[in-house]
Design a protein around this motif. Structure first.
Motif, PDB file in Angstrom:
ATOM      1  N   ALA A   1       0.832  -1.205   0.000  1.00  0.00           N
ATOM      2  CA  ALA A   1       0.000   0.000   0.000  1.00  0.00           C
ATOM      3  C   ALA A   1       0.864   1.252   0.000  1.00  0.00           C
ATOM      4  CB  ALA A   1      -0.941  -0.002   1.198  1.00  0.00           C
ATOM      5  N   GLY A   2       1.921   1.238   0.802  1.00  0.00           N
ATOM      6  CA  GLY A   2       2.820   2.384   0.841  1.00  0.00           C
ATOM      7  C   GLY A   2       3.496   2.630  -0.494  1.00  0.00           C
ATOM      8  N   VAL A   3       3.942   1.554  -1.141  1.00  0.00           N
ATOM      9  CA  VAL A   3       4.588   1.692  -2.458  1.00  0.00           C
ATOM     10  C   VAL A   3       3.604   2.228  -3.487  1.00  0.00           C
ATOM     11  CG1 VAL A   3       5.597   0.355  -4.361  1.00  0.00           C
ATOM     12  CG2 VAL A   3       6.351  -0.043  -2.006  1.00  0.00           C
ATOM     13  N   ILE A   4       2.370   1.746  -3.451  1.00  0.00           N
ATOM     14  CA  ILE A   4       1.351   2.207  -4.392  1.00  0.00           C
ATOM     15  C   ILE A   4       1.081   3.695  -4.208  1.00  0.00           C
ATOM     16  CG2 ILE A   4      -1.134   2.077  -4.871  1.00  0.00           C
ATOM     17  CD1 ILE A   4      -0.860  -0.995  -4.463  1.00  0.00           C
ATOM     18  N   MET A   5       0.910   4.119  -2.962  1.00  0.00           N
ATOM     19  CA  MET A   5       0.589   5.526  -2.716  1.00  0.00           C
ATOM     20  C   MET A   5       1.751   6.445  -3.067  1.00  0.00           C
ATOM     21  SD  MET A   5      -1.937   5.394   0.596  1.00  0.00           S
ATOM     22  CE  MET A   5      -1.127   4.118   1.546  1.00  0.00           C
ATOM     23  N   ARG A   6       2.963   6.029  -2.742  1.00  0.00           N
ATOM     24  CA  ARG A   6       4.129   6.818  -3.152  1.00  0.00           C
ATOM     25  C   ARG A   6       4.226   6.875  -4.672  1.00  0.00           C
ATOM     26  NH1 ARG A   6       6.275   4.360   1.378  1.00  0.00           N
ATOM     27  NH2 ARG A   6       7.177   2.627   0.200  1.00  0.00           N
ATOM     28  N   GLY A   7       3.820   5.784  -5.319  1.00  0.00           N
ATOM     29  CA  GLY A   7       3.844   5.771  -6.778  1.00  0.00           C
ATOM     30  C   GLY A   7       2.977   6.862  -7.377  1.00  0.00           C
ATOM     31  N   VAL A   8       1.792   7.045  -6.816  1.00  0.00           N
ATOM     32  CA  VAL A   8       0.897   8.096  -7.322  1.00  0.00           C
ATOM     33  C   VAL A   8       1.449   9.472  -7.027  1.00  0.00           C
ATOM     34  CG1 VAL A   8      -1.412   9.114  -7.184  1.00  0.00           C
ATOM     35  CG2 VAL A   8      -1.145   6.655  -6.940  1.00  0.00           C
ATOM     36  N   TRP A   9       1.811   9.696  -5.759  1.00  0.00           N
ATOM     37  CA  TRP A   9       2.053  11.063  -5.274  1.00  0.00           C
ATOM     38  C   TRP A   9       3.505  11.509  -5.335  1.00  0.00           C
ATOM     39  CZ3 TRP A   9      -1.866  14.015  -5.420  1.00  0.00           C
ATOM     40  CH2 TRP A   9      -3.131  13.447  -5.361  1.00  0.00           C
ATOM     41  N   ALA A  10       4.417  10.592  -5.551  1.00  0.00           N
ATOM     42  CA  ALA A  10       5.823  10.993  -5.633  1.00  0.00           C
ATOM     43  C   ALA A  10       6.557  10.346  -6.796  1.00  0.00           C
ATOM     44  CB  ALA A  10       6.542  10.659  -4.325  1.00  0.00           C
ATOM     45  N   GLY A  11       5.925   9.396  -7.473  1.00  0.00           N
ATOM     46  CA  GLY A  11       6.641   8.647  -8.488  1.00  0.00           C
ATOM     47  C   GLY A  11       6.090   8.728  -9.892  1.00  0.00           C
ATOM     48  N   GLU A  12       5.001   9.475 -10.091  1.00  0.00           N
ATOM     49  CA  GLU A  12       4.386   9.617 -11.416  1.00  0.00           C
ATOM     50  C   GLU A  12       4.082   8.252 -12.039  1.00  0.00           C
ATOM     51  OE1 GLU A  12       3.304  12.361 -11.884  1.00  0.00           O
ATOM     52  OE2 GLU A  12       4.712  14.012 -11.923  1.00  0.00           O
ATOM     53  N   ARG A  13       3.463   7.373 -11.246  1.00  0.00           N
ATOM     54  CA  ARG A  13       3.135   6.031 -11.727  1.00  0.00           C
ATOM     55  C   ARG A  13       1.622   5.860 -11.783  1.00  0.00           C
ATOM     56  NH1 ARG A  13       7.206   1.985  -8.536  1.00  0.00           N
ATOM     57  NH2 ARG A  13       6.847   0.625 -10.336  1.00  0.00           N
ATOM     58  N   ASN A  14       1.190   5.121 -12.766  1.00  0.00           N
ATOM     59  CA  ASN A  14      -0.239   4.948 -13.020  1.00  0.00           C
ATOM     60  C   ASN A  14      -0.747   3.686 -12.329  1.00  0.00           C
ATOM     61  OD1 ASN A  14      -2.831   4.794 -13.978  1.00  0.00           O
ATOM     62  ND2 ASN A  14      -2.266   4.485 -16.130  1.00  0.00           N
ATOM     63  N   ILE A  15      -1.459   3.852 -11.212  1.00  0.00           N
ATOM     64  CA  ILE A  15      -1.908   2.693 -10.440  1.00  0.00           C
ATOM     65  C   ILE A  15      -3.191   2.077 -11.002  1.00  0.00           C
ATOM     66  CG2 ILE A  15      -0.765   3.503  -8.352  1.00  0.00           C
ATOM     67  CD1 ILE A  15      -3.645   4.171  -7.277  1.00  0.00           C
ATOM     68  N   ALA A  16      -3.658   2.581 -12.125  1.00  0.00           N
ATOM     69  CA  ALA A  16      -4.765   1.923 -12.816  1.00  0.00           C
ATOM     70  C   ALA A  16      -4.252   0.942 -13.867  1.00  0.00           C
ATOM     71  CB  ALA A  16      -5.683   2.955 -13.468  1.00  0.00           C
TER      72      ALA A  16
END
Length: 200
Positions: free
Chosen positions: A113-128
């Motif tokens: 969960a932490g990796v996913i959230m950091r991906g959105v808000w700090a990593g410019e990653r598409n969690i969809a």
């Protein structure tokens, strides 16, 4: 007996991201257990009067950005106020977190969960995106491909639905939402009270 912190979350929420690591630290400090419950925030909003970001009045949208910047600086957590992949549906990521909990336990689910959230808000990653989610799971030491398959099963969907229904019954109306012995706490800025509840 260890106290339990029920943790209702939507993984696309910036406020959940800002509180996540602190929640984990609080639980560890006080020997509390976290019961992680990813939920469908859209359905929760639908029965509680919440509005998607784009439908909120301009002054509320503007103040949200001010507060996010304040909290990011205060906590020294990187946060992009205008991430490339937001708004983004959180369902696929939420179900992946559930699948991780079922296969590997709560600690693994919290890490993912932490990796996913950091991906959105700090990593410019598409969690969809399934490929992105699979890569995130692999980064956490899990078999990303297998976990993606598990996330698509009826059992995981049933747990996602149960979490959402439980949130609605508990009068949850936002993310993150924490509950200790039936008492609810809305938002990462209430974590001091959560700590008092588990540490007292």
């Amino acid at each position: 007996m260890a106290k339990i912190i029920e943790y209702f979350l939507a993984p696309q929420s910036p406020w959940t991201y800002l509180g996540h690591d602190r929640l984990v630290a609080i639980a560890k400090k006080h020997g509390a257990q976290i019961d992680i419950k990813p939920m469908d925030l859209g359905k929760v909003f639908g029965v509680s009067g919440g509005l998607p970001l784009a439908k909120r009045p301009a002054q509320r949208q503007a103040y949200r950005l001010v507060e996010l910047k304040r909290w990011s600086e205060h906590l020294q957590l990187p946060l992009n106020l205008h991430p490339a992949f937001f708004p983004v549906p959180g369902d696929a990521a939420a179900k992946l977190i559930i699948a991780a909990r079922l296969a590997h336990g709560t600690d693994a689910a919290l890490t993912l969960a932490g990796v996913i959230m950091r991906g959105v808000w700090a990593g410019e990653r598409n969690i969809a995106d399934e490929g992105t989610l699979a890569a995130m799971a692999t980064e956490c030491g899990m078999d990303g491909g297998m976990l993606i398959k598990s996330a698509g099963t009826a059992g995981v969907q049933a747990e996602y639905d149960r979490n959402t229904e439980e949130a609605i019954r508990a009068d949850v109306f936002g993310s993150p939402w924490y509950r200790v012995e039936g008492e609810g706490f809305w938002g990462q800025d209430r974590l001091e009270f959560v700590e008092r509840a588990v540490g007292g």
